[in-house]
Write an enzyme that holds these catalytic residues in place. Structure first.
Site, PDB file in Angstrom:
ATOM      1  N   TYR A 157       0.843  -1.185   0.000  1.00  0.00           N
ATOM      2  CA  TYR A 157       0.000   0.000   0.000  1.00  0.00           C
ATOM      3  C   TYR A 157       0.887   1.247   0.000  1.00  0.00           C
ATOM      4  O   TYR A 157       1.732   1.417   0.860  1.00  0.00           O
ATOM      5  CB  TYR A 157      -0.901   0.020   1.240  1.00  0.00           C
ATOM      6  CG  TYR A 157      -1.961   1.095   1.120  1.00  0.00           C
ATOM      7  CD1 TYR A 157      -3.239   0.781   0.699  1.00  0.00           C
ATOM      8  CD2 TYR A 157      -1.661   2.429   1.373  1.00  0.00           C
ATOM      9  CE1 TYR A 157      -4.204   1.766   0.533  1.00  0.00           C
ATOM     10  CE2 TYR A 157      -2.615   3.418   1.204  1.00  0.00           C
ATOM     11  CZ  TYR A 157      -3.880   3.077   0.791  1.00  0.00           C
ATOM     12  OH  TYR A 157      -4.821   4.065   0.615  1.00  0.00           O
ATOM     13  N   GLN A 191     -11.014   0.040   0.713  1.00  0.00           N
ATOM     14  CA  GLN A 191     -11.427  -0.800  -0.423  1.00  0.00           C
ATOM     15  C   GLN A 191     -10.212  -1.470  -1.074  1.00  0.00           C
ATOM     16  O   GLN A 191     -10.306  -2.622  -1.534  1.00  0.00           O
ATOM     17  CB  GLN A 191     -12.257  -0.003  -1.433  1.00  0.00           C
ATOM     18  CG  GLN A 191     -11.592   1.218  -2.058  1.00  0.00           C
ATOM     19  CD  GLN A 191     -11.721   2.477  -1.189  1.00  0.00           C
ATOM     20  OE1 GLN A 191     -11.991   2.389   0.018  1.00  0.00           O
ATOM     21  NE2 GLN A 191     -11.491   3.639  -1.793  1.00  0.00           N
ATOM     22  N   ASN A 201      -3.689   5.980   5.830  1.00  0.00           N
ATOM     23  CA  ASN A 201      -4.455   6.778   6.796  1.00  0.00           C
ATOM     24  C   ASN A 201      -5.220   5.870   7.751  1.00  0.00           C
ATOM     25  O   ASN A 201      -5.070   4.652   7.723  1.00  0.00           O
ATOM     26  CB  ASN A 201      -5.389   7.751   6.056  1.00  0.00           C
ATOM     27  CG  ASN A 201      -6.440   7.021   5.216  1.00  0.00           C
ATOM     28  OD1 ASN A 201      -6.757   5.853   5.449  1.00  0.00           O
ATOM     29  ND2 ASN A 201      -6.987   7.719   4.232  1.00  0.00           N
ATOM     30  N   SER A 214       5.699   9.368  13.351  1.00  0.00           N
ATOM     31  CA  SER A 214       7.149   9.236  13.300  1.00  0.00           C
ATOM     32  C   SER A 214       7.801   9.868  14.538  1.00  0.00           C
ATOM     33  O   SER A 214       7.279  10.819  15.097  1.00  0.00           O
ATOM     34  CB  SER A 214       7.648   9.940  12.036  1.00  0.00           C
ATOM     35  OG  SER A 214       8.926   9.494  11.705  1.00  0.00           O
ATOM     36  N   HIS A 260       7.243  16.057   9.450  1.00  0.00           N
ATOM     37  CA  HIS A 260       6.432  14.973   8.897  1.00  0.00           C
ATOM     38  C   HIS A 260       4.961  15.110   9.236  1.00  0.00           C
ATOM     39  O   HIS A 260       4.087  14.769   8.450  1.00  0.00           O
ATOM     40  CB  HIS A 260       6.893  13.619   9.465  1.00  0.00           C
ATOM     41  CG  HIS A 260       7.877  12.914   8.606  1.00  0.00           C
ATOM     42  ND1 HIS A 260       7.625  12.585   7.312  1.00  0.00           N
ATOM     43  CD2 HIS A 260       9.123  12.460   8.865  1.00  0.00           C
ATOM     44  CE1 HIS A 260       8.679  11.962   6.800  1.00  0.00           C
ATOM     45  NE2 HIS A 260       9.600  11.880   7.719  1.00  0.00           N
ATOM     46  N   HIS A 280      13.545   6.159  15.588  1.00  0.00           N
ATOM     47  CA  HIS A 280      14.874   6.597  15.125  1.00  0.00           C
ATOM     48  C   HIS A 280      15.676   7.093  16.321  1.00  0.00           C
ATOM     49  O   HIS A 280      15.193   7.938  17.073  1.00  0.00           O
ATOM     50  CB  HIS A 280      14.757   7.777  14.154  1.00  0.00           C
ATOM     51  CG  HIS A 280      13.928   7.493  12.946  1.00  0.00           C
ATOM     52  ND1 HIS A 280      12.641   7.966  12.816  1.00  0.00           N
ATOM     53  CD2 HIS A 280      14.196   6.806  11.809  1.00  0.00           C
ATOM     54  CE1 HIS A 280      12.149   7.582  11.638  1.00  0.00           C
ATOM     55  NE2 HIS A 280      13.060   6.865  11.007  1.00  0.00           N
ATOM     56  N   ASP A 333      16.219   7.554   5.733  1.00  0.00           N
ATOM     57  CA  ASP A 333      14.914   7.594   5.076  1.00  0.00           C
ATOM     58  C   ASP A 333      15.012   7.238   3.595  1.00  0.00           C
ATOM     59  O   ASP A 333      14.024   6.834   2.994  1.00  0.00           O
ATOM     60  CB  ASP A 333      14.296   8.993   5.193  1.00  0.00           C
ATOM     61  CG  ASP A 333      13.824   9.280   6.600  1.00  0.00           C
ATOM     62  OD1 ASP A 333      13.586   8.322   7.354  1.00  0.00           O
ATOM     63  OD2 ASP A 333      13.714  10.476   6.958  1.00  0.00           O
ATOM     64  N   GLU A 363      -1.931 -36.117  28.932  1.00  0.00           N
ATOM     65  CA  GLU A 363      -2.829 -35.068  28.444  1.00  0.00           C
ATOM     66  C   GLU A 363      -4.178 -35.658  28.000  1.00  0.00           C
ATOM     67  O   GLU A 363      -4.983 -34.953  27.399  1.00  0.00           O
ATOM     68  CB  GLU A 363      -2.156 -34.292  27.296  1.00  0.00           C
ATOM     69  CG  GLU A 363      -0.937 -33.495  27.759  1.00  0.00           C
ATOM     70  CD  GLU A 363      -0.347 -32.566  26.689  1.00  0.00           C
ATOM     71  OE1 GLU A 363      -0.825 -32.593  25.533  1.00  0.00           O
ATOM     72  OE2 GLU A 363       0.589 -31.816  27.025  1.00  0.00           O
ATOM     73  N   HIS A 383      -3.440 -39.670  20.032  1.00  0.00           N
ATOM     74  CA  HIS A 383      -2.041 -39.255  19.937  1.00  0.00           C
ATOM     75  C   HIS A 383      -1.137 -40.379  20.454  1.00  0.00           C
ATOM     76  O   HIS A 383      -0.143 -40.753  19.823  1.00  0.00           O
ATOM     77  CB  HIS A 383      -1.784 -38.003  20.784  1.00  0.00           C
ATOM     78  CG  HIS A 383      -2.281 -36.730  20.186  1.00  0.00           C
ATOM     79  ND1 HIS A 383      -3.609 -36.454  20.025  1.00  0.00           N
ATOM     80  CD2 HIS A 383      -1.625 -35.636  19.723  1.00  0.00           C
ATOM     81  CE1 HIS A 383      -3.758 -35.246  19.490  1.00  0.00           C
ATOM     82  NE2 HIS A 383      -2.568 -34.730  19.293  1.00  0.00           N
TER      83      HIS A 383
END
Lengths: 434, 434
Positions: A134, A195, A218, A241, A266, A332, A365, A419, A424
């Protein structure tokens, strides 16, 4: 000038609480937003391409009339790349090459060993088949993000990298397309929002379902990623950031001020924190921040960040500085002192550590090589930079020999009985009693 | 007898859709449950120990009157261990030692290199400080889960491992406490549910906040883990257990039937799928499943699983088998044929691959060495077994030299200008123009 930025000292009696409050940043989950996002996901699952097109026309005011207009061709990506100035193209190539070189060192291989009983054990490492990246549209449409997400996937050996990037009113940043060309992205769709995340997670008639979705977005995108987590893998949900600069000794205060401002520009909720045991340096950095804030193109954003979330912190000594750094677990971290490497030994939690006076965060960056997608909001306590390892996964390998299995089967039989798992126990028992 | 289990053949015209429907398993998110869980988390954050105690008395009918009664001492763990029979103790020790040996091979180290410009780049690897391990109580309280979660954390170097295990009516499985002793768990609280997850994520007066929470639980636990994801790390949200057995050539059909039943007995929604190109073997396995289902202590659970979610699938050939396996991306995969290793090369997605006729899945649950916490519901497409890597994280290291930074700073300057990030550009520019 003066007193724009919060000043703290570890000597103040209430420092611990004030510092804790400074770091606090909680994303409040908005039930209305979650409902909207859930509805978008459900509709995309049901109506596929048609619904994605409809929302893209509606939210992005995209002029497309049919879904096929929302896919870019490889020729369009290459044309964007060929259209770059020589300076920009060379800068982008240098960045891509360095990012590729660093990430190649992260690639993991499988291994096997034979135990004392003669059984083979191991770990197989395989790339993901298909991932979705994205990339935000509009102003925050960064070519560097394309490189940082696509190159690790490419190095891991992912067979198909699908990028989505919204094109508000049909407009795209050509540099983003050029970066997609350079990074080896296989398909690009000009869609965004919840979407796009839904389409990548579940697939539509045109968009194949991916196995993992990475990249920032966003709050709709973040909520959608959280909602589809489990159906597909996701990278972390990124917060604002942050930078934490620790300095002592000989330093250029103006440089440090600009390093802090480079995070502040930023986002209004970005966080820039300066820590030093040197009060004079603290004063100097403060003055340079105030001076440069006047002239920055993004002065409004940076000022809000600096005033609301920034801090200048005076500590007693380096050890106290390291302790605060580990508490913050910054995205950072710059360690600006002669003994930066030595001090880095004491840092347990940080996304990326920039050492010495000649390592500004900004190179990280773009082109230092390591990834710029880093854990924010203290999540470096438990997570890592985006890397090749995010696009590889492991399978355990077990192959017992007819003799080698006996001890293991006996042991499994005993424990399975404890168990109360009878099938098993029997399944194991066959292999040593037969 | 006969026709208990669904039979499919890839030759049927509608096979693709039927097979897809068989695999579908969607956890529906229940808004009421999410609301309850959110409220529990909010209350634990506000009222701490007191609220955890109250809910533990209420939901677990725990007889404790004060919070301190909900913590076990190391002496209590050791006493449980000392109380084991020799046979059980030795089995548990063998399992722990093998799990430790395998996981030690997963431990990752950091690295650095110097680039052609003289800059140092690298990756630092550090353990998480503190993790929380959720162990279910009551009937599903498995000592093997304690080993599988705690040992990788221990191998990673996690400084503090905190286990939570609910004690319905105050009762605990001594084997679980013995396993905690053996695995080096540092603190144990007898709490469970969403309240335990909230306490681990945010901390209370008594319970320190952890950095990551791993381990299986009921739907309240799963919803709580999803809700606190971001505040802390979490492992995957586990779905029902699955096994896919592929067999051809000489095989003992009774063994294979029991291997399939060993998953079916876990859970009514567990999934056991058998794939083979050999119709006679398909018939034989079916008969043995039906025969053994009669006698299993957990026959009711296993029968429901087999009837509702099980399948016997006839394929044309091995290649078609491998294709189906990759589509399923099974949690547990058994390849029962002479060419198991060869066939495993074609498997891209599986949690664990058990190869050959002497490698029953059950030994992987206890003592083969690899982890038994594996990706379910097809998530092996993008995720890995629980491992040491889940308890380590990485920090990028960057240290430029005064000369080495120049090329990078110039590049960052150019690209930052393209992204309209002026402070980034200036911060870089200082390092090559000064």
């Amino acid at each position: 000038m003066g007193k724009l930025m919060r000043r703290l000292s570890t000597q103040e009696p209430n420092f611990k609480q004030v510092f804790k409050d400074l770091l606090a940043f909680e994303t409040v989950s908005d039930p209305e937003l979650l409902k909207t996002v859930d509805q978008i996901i459900a509709d995309v699952r049901q109506h596929g391409d048609a619904h994605v097109l409809k929302l893209t026309q509606q939210f992005d005011r995209h002029p497309a009339h049919q879904f096929s207009e929302l896919e870019l061709t490889q020729e369009e990506l290459k044309a964007a790349f060929d259209g770059l100035t020589t300076e920009t193209r060379e800068a982008l190539e240098l960045a891509a090459n360095r990012v590729r070189e660093f990430h190649q060192a992260q690639k993991q291989d499988g291994w096997t060993y034979v135990d004392a009983l003669g059984n083979t054990l191991g770990q197989k490492v395989t790339p993901l088949d298909r991932v979705g990246i994205y990339v935000p549209g509009g102003l925050a449409s960064y070519p560097s993000s394309v490189l940082m997400n696509a190159i690790p996937a490419h190095v891991a050996g992912v067979a198909e990298i699908i990028m989505v990037v919204p094109a508000p009113s049909g407009e795209l940043n050509p540099l983003v397309l050029a970066a997609a060309h350079l990074a080896g992205v296989h398909r690009v769709f000009t869609i965004g929002g919840a979407q796009a995340v839904a389409a990548l997670a579940y697939g539509t008639e045109t968009i194949p379902a991916v196995d993992k979705i990475t990249g920032p977005g966003n709050r709709f995108v973040a909520a959608a990623k959280r909602a589809v987590f489990g159906q597909v893998g996701i990278d972390m949900i990124a917060g604002p950031s942050e930078i934490l600069v620790y300095a002592e000794g000989k330093n250029n205060a103006e440089w440090l001020a600009m390093d802090l401002l480079s995070q502040a520009e930023h986002d209004t909720v970005a966080q820039a924190v300066f820590i030093t045991p040197d009060e004079q340096l603290l004063n100097d950095v403060e003055q340079w921040i105030e001076k440069h804030l006047e002239a920055l193109p993004k002065a409004e954003i940076a000022r809000t960040s600096i005033v609301n979330r920034g801090a200048l912190v005076l500590v007693k000594d380096r050890a106290e500085g390291a302790e605060l750094i580990n508490q913050v677990a910054p995205e950072h971290l710059m360690l600006c002192l002669d003994e930066a490497e030595e001090m880095s030994q004491d840092i347990r939690h940080a996304g990326a550590i920039f050492m010495g006076r000649y390592t500004p965060e900004a190179i990280g960056d773009y082109c230092a090589g390591p990834n710029h997608v880093l854990p924010t909001s203290g999540t470096a306590r438990f997570s890592s930079p985006l890397g090749v390892y995010d696009f590889q996964k492991r399978s355990s390998l077990i192959m017992c020999s007819e003799n080698g299995v006996k001890t293991l089967a006996k042991t499994a039989d005993i424990l399975a009985q404890q168990e109360n798992l009878d099938a098993h126990a029997r399944s194991a028992r066959y292999r040593y009693q037969d």
